[in-house]
Scaffold this active site. Structure first.
Site, PDB file in Angstrom:
ATOM      1  N   ASP A 138      39.444  32.109  41.230  1.00 18.51           N
ATOM      2  CA  ASP A 138      38.825  32.944  42.248  1.00 18.51           C
ATOM      3  C   ASP A 138      39.500  34.311  42.277  1.00 18.51           C
ATOM      4  O   ASP A 138      40.688  34.445  41.968  1.00 18.51           O
ATOM      5  CB  ASP A 138      38.974  32.312  43.635  1.00 18.51           C
ATOM      6  CG  ASP A 138      38.179  31.025  43.788  1.00 18.51           C
ATOM      7  OD1 ASP A 138      37.306  30.761  42.938  1.00 18.51           O
ATOM      8  OD2 ASP A 138      38.455  30.287  44.751  1.00 18.51           O
ATOM      9  N   ARG A 139      38.736  35.304  42.682  1.00 13.99           N
ATOM     10  CA  ARG A 139      39.281  36.663  42.778  1.00 13.99           C
ATOM     11  C   ARG A 139      40.518  36.706  43.670  1.00 13.99           C
ATOM     12  O   ARG A 139      41.489  37.407  43.390  1.00 13.99           O
ATOM     13  CB  ARG A 139      38.205  37.599  43.330  1.00 13.99           C
ATOM     14  CG  ARG A 139      38.613  39.064  43.386  1.00 13.99           C
ATOM     15  CD  ARG A 139      37.465  39.923  43.896  1.00 13.99           C
ATOM     16  NE  ARG A 139      37.797  41.326  43.851  1.00 13.99           N
ATOM     17  CZ  ARG A 139      36.971  42.298  44.223  1.00 13.99           C
ATOM     18  NH1 ARG A 139      35.750  42.005  44.654  1.00 13.99           N
ATOM     19  NH2 ARG A 139      37.345  43.569  44.159  1.00 13.99           N
TER      20      ARG A 139
END
Length: 314
Positions: A138-139
């Site tokens: 995930d970012r």
């Protein structure tokens, strides 16, 4: 693979590294900026030839094949503006690259993001003949991210990921006391889109089977520092499993409480406390066991120390 150009027609010569893949997938990869619809049109029309003969989109390339590619018009690619950037390298050889991804950086462009790790690394290293993501983070998550430098390594890493062979472990700070010493969480997870088109995941009996093993590492008042070991690789798995267990990840802007996150930000935690810190797997080519670690980022270490020094009362 060599690339010889004559007039506006190109000829690609396939070696063992590129053998075995479908020609449509191969063309999508090498014809950057060309719409997939156009690639399938030139395949259907017979303009693409392999060893001077017509083939269809499902044809699998063989070592020694010669591909004739007709002139194609390349669209401007937004990712061409990606700045070249390097990231802390944890491991690298001729087959794979493992970096320590910072929080706030997407792994690839798309969905309103112009570029990510993969585009930045390709821009910084035009000498890399092949570079592809082996998995995702995930970012908002920091830590170990694997990339393949050869297609053979990518295929092997993908096989290992499907079979859950890599031992992937994360550090997460939960906002609640965790009951017991840890344990398995197996809530099924279902992906969906919010009203504004944002991707989310929820616990749902019709969702995909998922499994996370949690171990309590430290109790810090109303907080719990946990190790999360992934036994499956679903989107947002750790985040949703912790939230559904009543122990949301500190700073999680998707599954946490906005008011609580604002308080945490004022106290110095301005990101999600989730970090991929350890990875153990056989090397995709040699089979040698690799155990790789990425230290907890300074901002997360600093917040932990603040919790300890202030009697866990933050």
């Amino acid at each position: 693979m060599t690339d010889n150009r004559k007039d506006s027609v190109s000829f690609q010569h396939i070696d063992a590294e590129d053998a075995g893949q479908r020609i449509d997938n191969y063309l999508v990869r090498i014809l950057k900026g060309v719409p997939k619809s156009h690639i399938y049109r030139i395949l259907r029309s017979g303009e693409v030839r392999v060893n001077r003969g017509r083939i269809d989109a499902s044809y699998r390339l063989a070592d020694g094949d010669e591909i004739r590619i007709p002139p194609v018009r390349t669209a401007e690619r937004p990712v061409s503006s990606a700045p070249g950037s390097d990231f802390p390298v944890i491991y690298e050889d001729n087959f794979m690259l493992v970096i320590n991804k910072p929080s706030g950086v997407a792994v690839h462009g798309g969905s309103g993001i112009s570029f990510g790790v993969i585009e930045q690394l390709r821009k910084a290293h035009p000498d890399y003949r092949f570079l592809e993501l082996a998995h995702r983070l995930d970012r908002e998550t920091s830590g170990l991210l694997m990339l393949a430098k050869k297609r053979s390594a990518l295929l092997k890493l993908h096989d290992m990921m499907r079979d859950n062979i890599p031992d992937k472990r994360y550090l997460a700070l939960g906002i609640a006391p965790w009951q017991g010493k840890g344990g398995s969480v197996k809530f099924p997870l279902l992906k969906y889109l919010t009203a504004d088109g944002e991707r989310r995941v929820r616990v749902d009996d019709s969702g995909q089977a998922s499994h996370t093993i949690f171990t309590v590492l430290e109790r810090l008042g109303r907080f719990t520092l946990l190790e999360a070991r992934l036994k499956s690789g679903r989107t947002h798995q750790i985040r949703v499993h912790m939230a559904a267990s009543g122990c949301q990840i500190a700073g999680d802007d998707k599954y946490g409480d906005p008011a609580t996150n604002r308080d945490l930000s004022r106290q110095g935690l301005r990101r999600m406390f989730l970090h991929a810190y350890r990875l153990t797997l056989p090397h995709p080519v040699t089979g040698e066991t690799l155990t790789l670690e990425a230290p907890l980022p300074d901002e997360l270490l600093a917040y932990l120390e603040k919790l300890r020094e202030n009697g866990q009362e933050l």
